[in-house]
Every structure is written in structure tokens, then in C-alpha cells.
Motif scaffolding. Structure first.
Motif, PDB file in Angstrom:
ATOM      1  N   LEU A  12      -1.741  -7.332  14.188  1.00  0.00           N
ATOM      2  CA  LEU A  12      -1.022  -6.398  15.059  1.00  0.00           C
ATOM      3  C   LEU A  12      -1.012  -6.897  16.504  1.00  0.00           C
ATOM      4  CD1 LEU A  12      -2.263  -2.993  13.621  1.00  0.00           C
ATOM      5  CD2 LEU A  12       0.059  -3.895  13.516  1.00  0.00           C
ATOM      6  N   SER A  13      -2.102  -7.513  16.935  1.00  0.00           N
ATOM      7  CA  SER A  13      -2.143  -8.075  18.290  1.00  0.00           C
ATOM      8  C   SER A  13      -1.158  -9.225  18.435  1.00  0.00           C
ATOM      9  CB  SER A  13      -3.544  -8.572  18.626  1.00  0.00           C
ATOM     10  OG  SER A  13      -4.445  -7.510  18.662  1.00  0.00           O
ATOM     11  N   LEU A  14      -1.054 -10.050  17.426  1.00  0.00           N
ATOM     12  CA  LEU A  14      -0.086 -11.147  17.451  1.00  0.00           C
ATOM     13  C   LEU A  14       1.333 -10.605  17.529  1.00  0.00           C
ATOM     14  CD1 LEU A  14       0.515 -14.193  17.200  1.00  0.00           C
ATOM     15  CD2 LEU A  14       0.537 -13.843  14.723  1.00  0.00           C
ATOM     16  N   TYR A  15       1.633  -9.573  16.737  1.00  0.00           N
ATOM     17  CA  TYR A  15       2.970  -8.993  16.776  1.00  0.00           C
ATOM     18  C   TYR A  15       3.229  -8.305  18.112  1.00  0.00           C
ATOM     19  CZ  TYR A  15       7.302  -7.260  14.873  1.00  0.00           C
ATOM     20  OH  TYR A  15       8.627  -7.033  14.663  1.00  0.00           O
ATOM     21  N   TRP A  16       2.189  -7.755  18.724  1.00  0.00           N
ATOM     22  CA  TRP A  16       2.300  -7.176  20.065  1.00  0.00           C
ATOM     23  C   TRP A  16       2.845  -8.227  21.037  1.00  0.00           C
ATOM     24  CZ3 TRP A  16       0.543  -2.484  22.425  1.00  0.00           C
ATOM     25  CH2 TRP A  16       0.453  -2.523  23.803  1.00  0.00           C
ATOM     26  N   TRP A  17       2.261  -9.434  21.006  1.00  0.00           N
ATOM     27  CA  TRP A  17       2.683 -10.492  21.913  1.00  0.00           C
ATOM     28  C   TRP A  17       4.070 -11.023  21.562  1.00  0.00           C
ATOM     29  CZ3 TRP A  17       0.804 -10.632  26.413  1.00  0.00           C
ATOM     30  CH2 TRP A  17      -0.497 -10.218  26.634  1.00  0.00           C
ATOM     31  N   ILE A  18       4.438 -10.983  20.304  1.00  0.00           N
ATOM     32  CA  ILE A  18       5.801 -11.373  19.919  1.00  0.00           C
ATOM     33  C   ILE A  18       6.808 -10.397  20.508  1.00  0.00           C
ATOM     34  CG2 ILE A  18       7.371 -11.526  17.942  1.00  0.00           C
ATOM     35  CD1 ILE A  18       5.016 -12.739  16.374  1.00  0.00           C
ATOM     36  N   ILE A  19       6.487  -9.117  20.498  1.00  0.00           N
ATOM     37  CA  ILE A  19       7.387  -8.114  21.087  1.00  0.00           C
ATOM     38  C   ILE A  19       7.494  -8.306  22.599  1.00  0.00           C
ATOM     39  CG2 ILE A  19       7.635  -5.642  21.571  1.00  0.00           C
ATOM     40  CD1 ILE A  19       6.519  -5.164  18.758  1.00  0.00           C
ATOM     41  N   ILE A  20       6.382  -8.571  23.270  1.00  0.00           N
ATOM     42  CA  ILE A  20       6.406  -8.826  24.715  1.00  0.00           C
ATOM     43  C   ILE A  20       7.251 -10.059  25.011  1.00  0.00           C
ATOM     44  CG2 ILE A  20       4.968  -9.435  26.712  1.00  0.00           C
ATOM     45  CD1 ILE A  20       4.592  -6.542  25.846  1.00  0.00           C
ATOM     46  N   ALA A  21       7.058 -11.130  24.236  1.00  0.00           N
ATOM     47  CA  ALA A  21       7.848 -12.352  24.436  1.00  0.00           C
ATOM     48  C   ALA A  21       9.328 -12.096  24.191  1.00  0.00           C
ATOM     49  CB  ALA A  21       7.341 -13.458  23.513  1.00  0.00           C
ATOM     50  N   SER A  22       9.640 -11.294  23.201  1.00  0.00           N
ATOM     51  CA  SER A  22      11.038 -10.968  22.918  1.00  0.00           C
ATOM     52  C   SER A  22      11.671 -10.183  24.064  1.00  0.00           C
ATOM     53  CB  SER A  22      11.122 -10.164  21.622  1.00  0.00           C
ATOM     54  OG  SER A  22      12.421  -9.733  21.381  1.00  0.00           O
ATOM     55  N   ALA A  23      10.928  -9.249  24.626  1.00  0.00           N
ATOM     56  CA  ALA A  23      11.462  -8.465  25.750  1.00  0.00           C
ATOM     57  C   ALA A  23      11.682  -9.356  26.971  1.00  0.00           C
ATOM     58  CB  ALA A  23      10.512  -7.326  26.086  1.00  0.00           C
ATOM     59  N   ILE A  24      10.725 -10.214  27.266  1.00  0.00           N
ATOM     60  CA  ILE A  24      10.876 -11.113  28.419  1.00  0.00           C
ATOM     61  C   ILE A  24      12.032 -12.070  28.190  1.00  0.00           C
ATOM     62  CG2 ILE A  24       9.764 -13.002  29.675  1.00  0.00           C
ATOM     63  CD1 ILE A  24       7.117 -11.473  29.280  1.00  0.00           C
ATOM     64  N   PHE A  25      12.147 -12.603  26.979  1.00  0.00           N
ATOM     65  CA  PHE A  25      13.244 -13.518  26.684  1.00  0.00           C
ATOM     66  C   PHE A  25      14.590 -12.821  26.811  1.00  0.00           C
ATOM     67  CE2 PHE A  25      16.233 -15.701  23.942  1.00  0.00           C
ATOM     68  CZ  PHE A  25      16.083 -17.011  24.375  1.00  0.00           C
ATOM     69  N   SER A  26      14.674 -11.579  26.365  1.00  0.00           N
ATOM     70  CA  SER A  26      15.957 -10.862  26.465  1.00  0.00           C
ATOM     71  C   SER A  26      16.340 -10.615  27.920  1.00  0.00           C
ATOM     72  CB  SER A  26      15.897  -9.551  25.695  1.00  0.00           C
ATOM     73  OG  SER A  26      15.057  -8.618  26.340  1.00  0.00           O
ATOM     74  N   TRP A  27      15.348 -10.358  28.787  1.00  0.00           N
ATOM     75  CA  TRP A  27      15.643 -10.201  30.207  1.00  0.00           C
ATOM     76  C   TRP A  27      16.112 -11.522  30.811  1.00  0.00           C
ATOM     77  CZ3 TRP A  27      10.372  -7.507  31.254  1.00  0.00           C
ATOM     78  CH2 TRP A  27      10.427  -6.205  30.772  1.00  0.00           C
ATOM     79  N   LEU A  28      15.419 -12.607  30.473  1.00  0.00           N
ATOM     80  CA  LEU A  28      15.814 -13.919  30.991  1.00  0.00           C
ATOM     81  C   LEU A  28      17.205 -14.293  30.503  1.00  0.00           C
ATOM     82  CD1 LEU A  28      12.502 -15.939  30.536  1.00  0.00           C
ATOM     83  CD2 LEU A  28      13.453 -15.021  32.662  1.00  0.00           C
ATOM     84  N   PHE A  29      17.515 -13.954  29.271  1.00  0.00           N
ATOM     85  CA  PHE A  29      18.839 -14.234  28.721  1.00  0.00           C
ATOM     86  C   PHE A  29      19.904 -13.366  29.391  1.00  0.00           C
ATOM     87  CE2 PHE A  29      22.159 -13.832  25.490  1.00  0.00           C
ATOM     88  CZ  PHE A  29      22.401 -15.167  25.220  1.00  0.00           C
ATOM     89  N   ALA A  30      19.590 -12.097  29.611  1.00  0.00           N
ATOM     90  CA  ALA A  30      20.574 -11.182  30.210  1.00  0.00           C
ATOM     91  C   ALA A  30      20.904 -11.544  31.647  1.00  0.00           C
ATOM     92  CB  ALA A  30      20.049  -9.748  30.138  1.00  0.00           C
ATOM     93  N   PHE A  31      19.927 -12.068  32.394  1.00  0.00           N
ATOM     94  CA  PHE A  31      20.149 -12.421  33.788  1.00  0.00           C
ATOM     95  C   PHE A  31      20.494 -13.890  33.975  1.00  0.00           C
ATOM     96  CE2 PHE A  31      17.278  -8.662  34.340  1.00  0.00           C
ATOM     97  CZ  PHE A  31      18.255  -7.828  34.849  1.00  0.00           C
ATOM     98  N   ILE A  59       8.407   1.951  21.906  1.00  0.00           N
ATOM     99  CA  ILE A  59       7.947   2.791  20.806  1.00  0.00           C
ATOM    100  C   ILE A  59       7.154   1.959  19.803  1.00  0.00           C
ATOM    101  CG2 ILE A  59       8.748   4.176  18.854  1.00  0.00           C
ATOM    102  CD1 ILE A  59      11.013   5.139  20.708  1.00  0.00           C
ATOM    103  N   VAL A  60       7.624   0.752  19.512  1.00  0.00           N
ATOM    104  CA  VAL A  60       6.894  -0.122  18.586  1.00  0.00           C
ATOM    105  C   VAL A  60       5.528  -0.493  19.170  1.00  0.00           C
ATOM    106  CG1 VAL A  60       6.903  -2.369  17.444  1.00  0.00           C
ATOM    107  CG2 VAL A  60       8.977  -0.999  17.491  1.00  0.00           C
ATOM    108  N   LEU A  61       5.473  -0.768  20.463  1.00  0.00           N
ATOM    109  CA  LEU A  61       4.196  -1.089  21.098  1.00  0.00           C
ATOM    110  C   LEU A  61       3.232   0.102  21.036  1.00  0.00           C
ATOM    111  CD1 LEU A  61       5.298  -3.164  24.209  1.00  0.00           C
ATOM    112  CD2 LEU A  61       4.241  -3.995  22.111  1.00  0.00           C
ATOM    113  N   LEU A  62       3.741   1.299  21.212  1.00  0.00           N
ATOM    114  CA  LEU A  62       2.897   2.492  21.101  1.00  0.00           C
ATOM    115  C   LEU A  62       2.384   2.684  19.675  1.00  0.00           C
ATOM    116  CD1 LEU A  62       4.838   5.037  23.335  1.00  0.00           C
ATOM    117  CD2 LEU A  62       2.617   3.992  23.800  1.00  0.00           C
ATOM    118  N   VAL A  63       3.220   2.421  18.690  1.00  0.00           N
ATOM    119  CA  VAL A  63       2.797   2.534  17.290  1.00  0.00           C
ATOM    120  C   VAL A  63       1.734   1.481  16.975  1.00  0.00           C
ATOM    121  CG1 VAL A  63       3.578   2.245  14.901  1.00  0.00           C
ATOM    122  CG2 VAL A  63       4.915   3.620  16.495  1.00  0.00           C
TER     123      VAL A  63
END
Length: 96
Positions: free
Chosen positions: A12-31, A75-79
Motif C-alpha cells: 500500500l505504501s508503494l502504491y501511495w508513492w505511485i499515486i503521488i508520482a502520477s499526480a506530479i507527472f500529470s501536473w508537469l504534463f499539463a503545464f 480519495i484513493v490516498l485517504l482509503v
């Protein structure tokens, strides 16, 4: 049983960091910070998308439309946080 619980918490901790990386990547991609035409960057984005989208999709069906804001990662991070604490406090002590 402790080894199984610890393994689940680490997964679950590994997937937590995958979600964080995905969010950061999506911001970098969007900008337009990263070049989407680069094959390596495109592969990273594809891997992150394939790892996170199956979890986000059911949550997005129940969320109201908030315009351009996607709160499904939060929401996924909270779960994940709840599951980690539940495994560590309740399940671990149930088997002692």
C-alpha cells in the motif's frame, strides 16, 4: 501473520508513492514542463496511467463533476491511509 500484514502495508505504501508520482507527472504534463513527444517521458506517463486508472475509474463514476479538478487521487490516498492504519492497529492485534 505479521509478515503478511507487513507485506500488505508495504504494498500500500508503494502504491501511495505511485499515486503521488502520477499526480506530479500529470501536473508537469499539463503545464508543458515535460516533453510529451519524448519516448521515455511517454512511457513513464503510460505506465503511471495504467497503474492508477483502474483504481480511479470507479471512484470518478460516483464523484460529482467539479470542472477541471480531479479529487479521485485524494480519495484513493485517504482509503490507502485508512487501510494501512486498520491493518496495523486492528488486524495485527486480532491475531495475538
Amino acid at each position: 501473520m505479521n509478515a503478511l500484514i507487513d507485506t500488505l502495508i508495504y504494498a500500500l505504501s508503494l502504491y501511495w508513492w505511485i499515486i503521488i508520482a502520477s499526480a506530479i507527472f500529470s501536473w508537469l504534463f499539463a503545464f508543458n514542463v515535460v516533453n510529451s513527444r519524448n519516448a521515455f517521458v511517454n512511457n513513464i506517463g503510460t505506465v503511471l496511467y495504467r497503474l492508477t486508472e483502474p483504481v480511479y475509474r470507479p471512484i470518478r463514476r460516483f464523484l460529482p463533476d467539479l470542472g477541471g479538478i480531479d479529487i479521485s487521487p485524494i480519495i484513493v490516498l485517504l482509503v490507502i491511509f485508512f487501510l494501512q492504519r486498520f491493518l496495523d492497529s486492528t488486524v495485527r492485534f486480532a491475531f495475538y
